[in-house]
Write a protein that holds these residues in place. Structure first.
Motif, PDB file in Angstrom:
ATOM      1  N   UNK A   1       2.612  11.688  -3.505  1.00 29.42           N
ATOM      2  CA  UNK A   1       3.482  12.601  -4.227  1.00 29.42           C
ATOM      3  C   UNK A   1       4.487  11.892  -5.115  1.00 29.42           C
ATOM      4  N   UNK A   2       5.686  12.465  -5.235  1.00 24.62           N
ATOM      5  CA  UNK A   2       6.691  11.931  -6.145  1.00 24.62           C
ATOM      6  C   UNK A   2       7.102  10.506  -5.788  1.00 24.62           C
TER       7      UNK A   2
ATOM      8  N   UNK B   1       0.858  -1.183   0.000  1.00 24.85           N
ATOM      9  CA  UNK B   1       0.000   0.000   0.000  1.00 24.85           C
ATOM     10  C   UNK B   1       0.895   1.235   0.000  1.00 24.85           C
ATOM     11  N   UNK B   2       0.681   2.105  -0.982  1.00 24.61           N
ATOM     12  CA  UNK B   2       1.486   3.313  -1.138  1.00 24.61           C
ATOM     13  C   UNK B   2       0.613   4.556  -1.011  1.00 24.61           C
ATOM     14  N   UNK B   3       1.229   5.666  -0.667  1.00 25.53           N
ATOM     15  CA  UNK B   3       0.511   6.929  -0.608  1.00 25.53           C
ATOM     16  C   UNK B   3       1.300   7.954   0.191  1.00 25.53           C
ATOM     17  N   UNK B   4       0.740   9.117   0.312  1.00 25.76           N
ATOM     18  CA  UNK B   4       1.447  10.254   0.883  1.00 25.76           C
ATOM     19  C   UNK B   4       1.691  10.106   2.381  1.00 25.76           C
TER      20      UNK B   4
ATOM     21  N   UNK C   1       5.129   3.942 -11.288  1.00 23.67           N
ATOM     22  CA  UNK C   1       5.636   3.807 -12.653  1.00 23.67           C
ATOM     23  C   UNK C   1       6.743   2.766 -12.762  1.00 23.67           C
ATOM     24  N   UNK C   2       7.467   2.529 -11.684  1.00 24.28           N
ATOM     25  CA  UNK C   2       8.444   1.444 -11.733  1.00 24.28           C
ATOM     26  C   UNK C   2       7.736   0.106 -11.888  1.00 24.28           C
ATOM     27  N   UNK C   3       6.664  -0.112 -11.124  1.00 20.19           N
ATOM     28  CA  UNK C   3       5.924  -1.365 -11.227  1.00 20.19           C
ATOM     29  C   UNK C   3       5.327  -1.533 -12.627  1.00 20.19           C
TER      30      UNK C   3
END
Length: 229
Positions: free
Chosen positions: A145-146, A44-47, A153-155
């Motif tokens: 964010x970045x 899980x990713x996020x800010x 985008x890597x995935x």
């Protein structure tokens, strides 16, 4: 004199780079040994800046709880914000809660919801990213964010180029991700043909925890759970 100083500095850099290889190897070994024992997880990713009273924090918590209820653990970057919400949801649901922490000058600190034996610290972003990809059965990408875009985008690139097995990449929040998806379609695909027609299908955009789980369950009715490379 100045030339000698520059040469000395360059030689020093080369020496430091050589010794850094052993530290990098150590991080890979530690990560492989620890994460290979944990079992199927969803990243899980996020800010890190998302606050506990904001809707995407609360939604992330619910998503993580559902992920655990359906038999997966949760991996996050180990910090505050969305990462904390992911670990919190997994922890409250009684599931595996993993944190892959990184040393940063600001924002990053361990959150209290990581299992005490499943908190790993990294100095190198690229080693940490390998761990996210290798041992994740899916990516749930919340607004961020970045750093979040970097992971996303890597995935996509690794799957697009067949460097890793395909797995679900789920963007949560139409209001946040809709403009990016429209730009990818109109500019990358239609305007410049810099991606193929099927590449846009590597990601799905949803708004609820039930939609996230439906995508994961549908995908793994067809594919086996395993490391991605």
């Amino acid at each position: 004199m100045r030339a000698k100083q520059e040469n000395k500095a360059w030689n020093g850099i080369k020496t430091n780079d050589s010794w850094a290889i052993f530290k990098i190897m150590g991080e890979f070994v530690k990560g492989y040994e620890k994460l290979s024992q944990i079992g199927p997880c969803v990243s899980v990713f996020g800010s890190a800046r998302t606050k506990p009273d904001q809707k995407y924090y609360k939604l992330t918590e619910r998503i993580a709880q559902k992920i655990v209820d359906h038999g997966y653990g949760v991996i996050t970057g180990g910090g505050p914000g969305i990462m904390e919400a992911g670990n919190k949801g997994a922890h409250l649901a009684g599931g595996t809660s993993v944190g892959l922490n990184i040393e940063l000058p600001f924002e990053q600190h361990d959150n209290p919801y990581i299992d005490h034996d499943k908190s790993l610290d990294f100095d190198y972003f690229f080693v940490r990213k390998v761990m996210f990809v290798k041992y994740s059965q899916g990516f749930v990408v919340m607004p961020g964010g970045f750093g979040t875009l970097d992971e996303l985008f890597e995935a996509i690139t690794l799957i697009q180029t067949n460097k890793i097995d395909k797995f679900p990449i789920i963007l949560v929040g139409t209001e946040y991700w809709g403009g990016l998806i429209d730009w990818i379609k109109s500019t990358l695909l239609d305007g410049f043909q810099n991606i193929s027609d099927g590449d846009i299908d590597l990601v799905q955009v949803v708004d609820t925890e039930d939609e996230v789980i439906a995508i994961l369950d549908d995908f793994y009715d067809e594919y086996n759970l395993s490391p991605n490379f």
